[in-house]
Design a protein around this motif. Sequence first.
Motif, mmCIF file in Angstrom:
data_model
loop_
_atom_site.group_PDB
_atom_site.id
_atom_site.type_symbol
_atom_site.label_atom_id
_atom_site.label_comp_id
_atom_site.label_asym_id
_atom_site.label_seq_id
_atom_site.Cartn_x
_atom_site.Cartn_y
_atom_site.Cartn_z
ATOM 1 N N GLY A 1 -16.414 12.709 1.411
ATOM 2 C CA GLY A 1 -17.512 12.857 0.469
ATOM 3 C C GLY A 1 -17.097 12.582 -0.959
ATOM 4 N N THR A 2 -15.863 12.193 -1.194
ATOM 5 C CA THR A 2 -15.333 11.857 -2.517
ATOM 6 C C THR A 2 -14.873 10.407 -2.507
ATOM 7 O OG1 THR A 2 -14.570 14.128 -2.802
ATOM 8 C CG2 THR A 2 -13.659 12.470 -4.301
ATOM 9 N N VAL A 3 -15.200 9.680 -3.560
ATOM 10 C CA VAL A 3 -14.796 8.276 -3.620
ATOM 11 C C VAL A 3 -13.273 8.194 -3.725
ATOM 12 C CG1 VAL A 3 -15.004 6.099 -4.856
ATOM 13 C CG2 VAL A 3 -16.974 7.638 -4.702
ATOM 14 N N MET A 4 -12.673 7.554 -2.741
ATOM 15 C CA MET A 4 -11.220 7.419 -2.690
ATOM 16 C C MET A 4 -10.841 5.945 -2.857
ATOM 17 S SD MET A 4 -10.315 10.569 -2.168
ATOM 18 C CE MET A 4 -8.589 10.443 -1.689
ATOM 19 N N VAL A 5 -9.786 5.688 -3.601
ATOM 20 C CA VAL A 5 -9.303 4.314 -3.803
ATOM 21 C C VAL A 5 -7.854 4.220 -3.359
ATOM 22 C CG1 VAL A 5 -10.881 3.818 -5.712
ATOM 23 C CG2 VAL A 5 -8.629 4.785 -6.190
ATOM 24 N N PHE B 1 0.843 -1.207 0.000
ATOM 25 C CA PHE B 1 0.000 0.000 0.000
ATOM 26 C C PHE B 1 0.876 1.253 0.000
ATOM 27 C CE2 PHE B 1 -2.082 3.318 2.518
ATOM 28 C CZ PHE B 1 -3.146 3.586 1.671
ATOM 29 N N HIS B 2 0.468 2.237 -0.831
ATOM 30 C CA HIS B 2 1.273 3.452 -0.946
ATOM 31 C C HIS B 2 0.499 4.702 -0.514
ATOM 32 C CE1 HIS B 2 4.193 6.288 -2.450
ATOM 33 N NE2 HIS B 2 3.297 6.841 -3.254
ATOM 34 N N ALA B 3 -0.692 4.944 -1.075
ATOM 35 C CA ALA B 3 -1.429 6.174 -0.763
ATOM 36 C C ALA B 3 -2.872 6.021 -1.229
ATOM 37 C CB ALA B 3 -0.770 7.376 -1.435
ATOM 38 N N LEU B 4 -3.652 7.093 -1.006
ATOM 39 C CA LEU B 4 -5.026 7.172 -1.482
ATOM 40 C C LEU B 4 -5.127 8.227 -2.567
ATOM 41 C CD1 LEU B 4 -6.939 7.077 1.926
ATOM 42 C CD2 LEU B 4 -6.694 5.190 0.302
ATOM 43 N N ARG B 5 -6.079 8.027 -3.477
ATOM 44 C CA ARG B 5 -6.331 9.031 -4.517
ATOM 45 C C ARG B 5 -7.801 8.953 -4.901
ATOM 46 N NH1 ARG B 5 -7.120 6.423 -9.227
ATOM 47 N NH2 ARG B 5 -6.076 4.422 -9.567
ATOM 48 N N GLU B 6 -8.257 9.934 -5.658
ATOM 49 C CA GLU B 6 -9.650 9.962 -6.081
ATOM 50 C C GLU B 6 -9.931 8.857 -7.102
ATOM 51 O OE1 GLU B 6 -10.924 13.711 -7.481
ATOM 52 O OE2 GLU B 6 -10.475 14.789 -5.625
ATOM 53 N N TYR B 7 -11.167 8.394 -7.056
ATOM 54 C CA TYR B 7 -11.601 7.339 -7.976
ATOM 55 C C TYR B 7 -11.563 7.837 -9.414
ATOM 56 C CZ TYR B 7 -14.749 4.135 -10.423
ATOM 57 O OH TYR B 7 -15.294 3.255 -11.328
ATOM 58 N N GLN B 8 -11.128 6.951 -10.321
ATOM 59 C CA GLN B 8 -11.133 7.231 -11.745
ATOM 60 C C GLN B 8 -11.855 6.112 -12.461
ATOM 61 O OE1 GLN B 8 -7.093 7.735 -13.042
ATOM 62 N NE2 GLN B 8 -6.727 9.563 -11.774
ATOM 63 N N PRO B 9 -12.554 6.423 -13.566
ATOM 64 C CA PRO B 9 -13.280 5.369 -14.292
ATOM 65 C C PRO B 9 -12.346 4.215 -14.650
ATOM 66 C CG PRO B 9 -13.856 7.527 -15.144
ATOM 67 C CD PRO B 9 -12.727 7.748 -14.182
ATOM 68 N N HIS C 1 -11.564 2.863 -0.585
ATOM 69 C CA HIS C 1 -11.361 3.038 0.860
ATOM 70 C C HIS C 1 -12.584 3.753 1.415
ATOM 71 C CE1 HIS C 1 -9.448 4.428 4.626
ATOM 72 N NE2 HIS C 1 -8.697 3.332 4.468
ATOM 73 N N TRP C 2 -13.510 2.969 1.998
ATOM 74 C CA TRP C 2 -14.831 3.500 2.347
ATOM 75 C C TRP C 2 -14.762 4.508 3.497
ATOM 76 C CZ3 TRP C 2 -18.133 2.936 -1.285
ATOM 77 C CH2 TRP C 2 -18.082 1.805 -2.131
ATOM 78 N N LYS C 3 -13.892 4.330 4.440
ATOM 79 C CA LYS C 3 -13.809 5.284 5.543
ATOM 80 C C LYS C 3 -13.420 6.666 5.049
ATOM 81 C CE LYS C 3 -12.804 2.042 9.299
ATOM 82 N NZ LYS C 3 -11.847 1.665 10.380
#
Length: 415
Positions: free
Chosen positions: A246-250, A222-230, A238-240
Motif C-alpha cells: 500500500g506504499t509506493v516502493m521504488v 539492483f540492490h533493494a527497495l525503498r519508499e518513494y521520495q519526491p 516496483h508495482w508488485k
Amino acid sequence: MTTEALGTAIPSQDRRERLEATTAHAAHWLRGVLRVVRPAAWVLIAGAVVLWIAGGALGWWELTVAAVVITTLLALCALFLIGRTAYDVELDLTRTRVVVGERAVGALTLSNTGTRAILPSRVVLPVGAGRGEFEVNRLAPGSSAEELFAIPTTRRAVVAVGPVSVVRGDPLGLFERVHRKDEPVDLYVHPRTVLFDGQSLGFLRDLEGLPATDLSRDDVSFHALREYQPGDDLRHVHWKSTARTGTVMVRQYEETRRSHFVIGLSTNPGDYRDDEEFELAISAAGSLGLRALRDSQRVEVRVQERALPSGTGKQFLDSLSGVVHSRPRAGGIVELGALIAATLPLASVVVLVCGSTVDANQLRQACARLPFGARTLAVVAQTGAAPHLRRIGDADVVTVGALDQLAGALRKVLS
C-alpha cells in the motif's frame, strides 16, 4: 629637457643602435667563419703564422718557403667552399614505426631547382647518435638524385632521423661548410609483443564493472527497495511491492565501477637484474595492454614519474618506445602501487610488471597499497626462468622467462 639636448640625445641613441646592430652582424659572421674551419686547419694556420714570424726574424728562407706552402695549401682548400648547395631535400621513411629487429627503409631525394649546376657535395643524415653519409655528384639544373638507405633496429627507442645536412668541403677536411635542410623525422622502434587468443585475459575481464558501496537511483545492479521520495523516476516503481504494502516502493541500485584496466610498469633500475630483463617487462606490459585495448577496455598505464598515453594501440606502443629507467629516488614497485592508488582509485583491474630483484615482501606491500577491491595480477620478468605461478596475498604472481611464455603462464591462472 631643452630642444638642443633632445636633438643631441636622438643622434646619440641612433649611433648606439647602429653600433649594436653592426656588432651583432660581425659576431654572426665570425661564428659562421669559425664553424667553417676544422681543427686540422687551425693547426696549420697556427703553424703558418709561426713559420712566417720565425722566417722573417731569423732570416731562414726554408721557414719562409714552408710558410708559403702551407698558406697556399690553405687557400686552395678554401676555394672548395665556393659554390651553391641550394638543394631541395625530401626525406621519406616508408614506415615511421617498426618492431625491434626490423629494418626501417627510406629514401633521400635531392633536387636542383635552380638555374645553375651544383658542384659535388656530401650529404650527412644523422640517425640517433650515428650518421650516414652520401656522396652526391654534380647536379645539373632541374635534375635530382635519390639515395636509398636502411636503418637496422636492435633496441627499442625513439630515433630522430635528420635533419639532413649538406656539406661542402675540401678533400683534406680542412674546411667544411654545412647547410641543414628539412626537418627531423621520429622513428618509433616498438617493443616486441605477443598476441593472445580471445580467452587469454578472460580472468581479467570486467565488462559489467565491479560493485561499489555507493547507492544510486539508476544503474544496472539492483540492490533493494525503498519508499518513494519526491523526484524519483517513476520508471523504477516496483508495482508488485506497492500493491502488497500500500506504499509506493521504488528500486534502489548499487553503483558499479566502470571497467578500468591499469598497468603499473616499474622503471626503477633497482627492480631489474639487467637491461634484458627490463625489455622483457616492457614487452609483457605492451602485450597485456594491447589485448585489453582490443577488448575495448579503458587502459591506463603508469610508470614511476608519469602516465603513458594509451588511448590507442599505436599511441600505447609509441609511448613504450620512449620508456627509460626512472631516477632511483622515484621509488620502486611499492611506491608505484601507492601512486596508482592515489591517482586511479577507481581502478578495477591492476597489473603490476617488474623484474626479478623484487622480492615477495615488496610485491605484498605493493599489492596492499592498490585501490581497494581491484583485481590484482603481478607479472615478474626473469630472463631464462621457467614460467611459474604463485599466490602472494590476494594477487596472482606470474613469472616468465621469455615473452612467448606469457600467454601460457596466464592460462595457468585460469586453470
